[in-house]
Design an enzyme around this catalytic site. Sequence first.
Site, PDB file in Angstrom:
ATOM      1  N   ARG A  51       0.790  -1.234   0.000  1.00 55.75           N
ATOM      2  CA  ARG A  51       0.000   0.000   0.000  1.00 55.75           C
ATOM      3  C   ARG A  51       0.821   1.282   0.000  1.00 55.75           C
ATOM      4  NH1 ARG A  51      -2.778  -3.733   1.758  1.00 55.75           N
ATOM      5  NH2 ARG A  51      -0.780  -4.255   2.657  1.00 55.75           N
ATOM      6  N   THR A  52       1.753   1.370   0.936  1.00 55.90           N
ATOM      7  CA  THR A  52       2.394   2.670   1.145  1.00 55.90           C
ATOM      8  C   THR A  52       3.218   3.062  -0.080  1.00 55.90           C
ATOM      9  OG1 THR A  52       2.468   2.089   3.473  1.00 55.90           O
ATOM     10  CG2 THR A  52       3.730   4.020   2.807  1.00 55.90           C
ATOM     11  N   LYS A  80      25.795  -3.264  -0.214  1.00 58.96           N
ATOM     12  CA  LYS A  80      27.266  -3.129  -0.256  1.00 58.96           C
ATOM     13  C   LYS A  80      27.772  -2.334   0.943  1.00 58.96           C
ATOM     14  CE  LYS A  80      26.737  -2.554  -5.231  1.00 58.96           C
ATOM     15  NZ  LYS A  80      26.726  -1.490  -6.234  1.00 58.96           N
ATOM     16  N   ARG A 101      10.862   4.015   3.708  1.00 59.01           N
ATOM     17  CA  ARG A 101      10.531   3.028   4.749  1.00 59.01           C
ATOM     18  C   ARG A 101      11.795   2.280   5.109  1.00 59.01           C
ATOM     19  NH1 ARG A 101       5.528  -1.048   4.708  1.00 59.01           N
ATOM     20  NH2 ARG A 101       4.573   0.927   5.294  1.00 59.01           N
ATOM     21  N   HIS A 129       4.429   5.834  11.717  1.00 59.21           N
ATOM     22  CA  HIS A 129       3.981   5.679  10.319  1.00 59.21           C
ATOM     23  C   HIS A 129       3.033   6.846  10.026  1.00 59.21           C
ATOM     24  CE1 HIS A 129       2.936   4.036   6.533  1.00 59.21           C
ATOM     25  NE2 HIS A 129       2.648   2.793   6.869  1.00 59.21           N
TER      26      HIS A 129
HETATM   27  N1   CP Z   1      -0.498  -0.077   5.855  1.00 60.46           N
HETATM   28  C1   CP Z   1       0.741  -0.296   5.332  1.00 60.46           C
HETATM   29  O1   CP Z   1       1.741   0.321   5.713  1.00 60.46           O
HETATM   30  O2   CP Z   1       0.763  -1.270   4.349  1.00 60.46           O
HETATM   31  P1   CP Z   1       2.058  -1.719   3.564  1.00 60.46           P
HETATM   32  O3   CP Z   1       2.994  -2.368   4.552  1.00 60.46           O
HETATM   33  O4   CP Z   1       1.582  -2.673   2.502  1.00 60.46           O
HETATM   34  O5   CP Z   1       2.684  -0.485   2.978  1.00 60.46           O
END
Ligand code: CP
Length: 305
Positions: A51-52, A80, A101, A129
């Site tokens: 999703r993100t 590396k 992320r 998040h």
């Molecule tokens: N909700 C969320 O962060 O989903 P993903 O891990 O798929 O990005």
Amino acid sequence: MRSVIDIRELSVEEIDGLVATAMDIIENPAKYSEACKGKKLATLFFEPSTRTRLSFEAAMYELGGNVLSMASASSSSATKGESVADTAKVISCYADIIAMRHPKEGAPLVAAMNASIPVINAGDGGHNHPTQTLADLLTIHREKGRFNNLTVGFCGDLKFGRTVHSLISALARYEGIKVVLISPDELKLPGYIKKDVMDKAGMAYEETADLMAVMPQLDILYMTRVQGERFFNEEDYLRLRDSYILTPDKLKDAKKDLAILHPLPRVNEIAVAIDDDPRACYFKQVLNGKYMRMALILKLLGITV
Ligand code: CP
């Protein structure tokens, strides 16, 4: 130049502004279709995501911009030994904004301190998040029409669930919020969030392991997955992963206008049979995430439409 690492860096007024922009995007998508023409978003994902990452990329495309995508650490020079700081300096030469992320808490902050372009935290370890929280807030706004005077139940893995930590931090700024923390003992909300966020804000909360006992009072039920990837011990994960499974019979005492949220991915926490219940909002939440990420990209790039 501004980054967003923690949801608390955005004031209540700024969140209201992002919600207003997202609502305008929903109503007038064509108005925004070239807003980011000539701009590039780099998505740097050192941890898996569906999703993100894809919603950030869809957001940039729908704003008329372009995307540079790094979908996994294994395909990057991190393998590396390149540092996050150097990666941020390098990507600053190619892109206008970064969504990152990383499994290590604080990595997006390190990136922001070294980049010359805005960095958005797209999830760091068990910490934070913020853009999932923006998706959650737009969903609450659209379902409930307010951020005040709500009883919000968080159920499942409250220890490692970074989306829970971020949303509680955001809700702590509103009036009349009561939080109900529903988890097994081993997966309770970390003490630092209770002390530094909830107690500081004077937020009302209760803790329980019994979802059914508290169901009738909830306006929002935020279900979460037990985060197997953050456990040190497979045995503990297997024992705890199915602690809560929401099935239609468990909603018999729930409010008729309960909103059921889940940041997804789901494993077993919500039975598929719930998906057709009008109170299930988790797929709407996915779409809301794209609109809020569009609004945030515009804000951080200083683009007004
Ligand atoms: N909700 C969320 O962060 O989903 P993903 O891990 O798929 O990005």
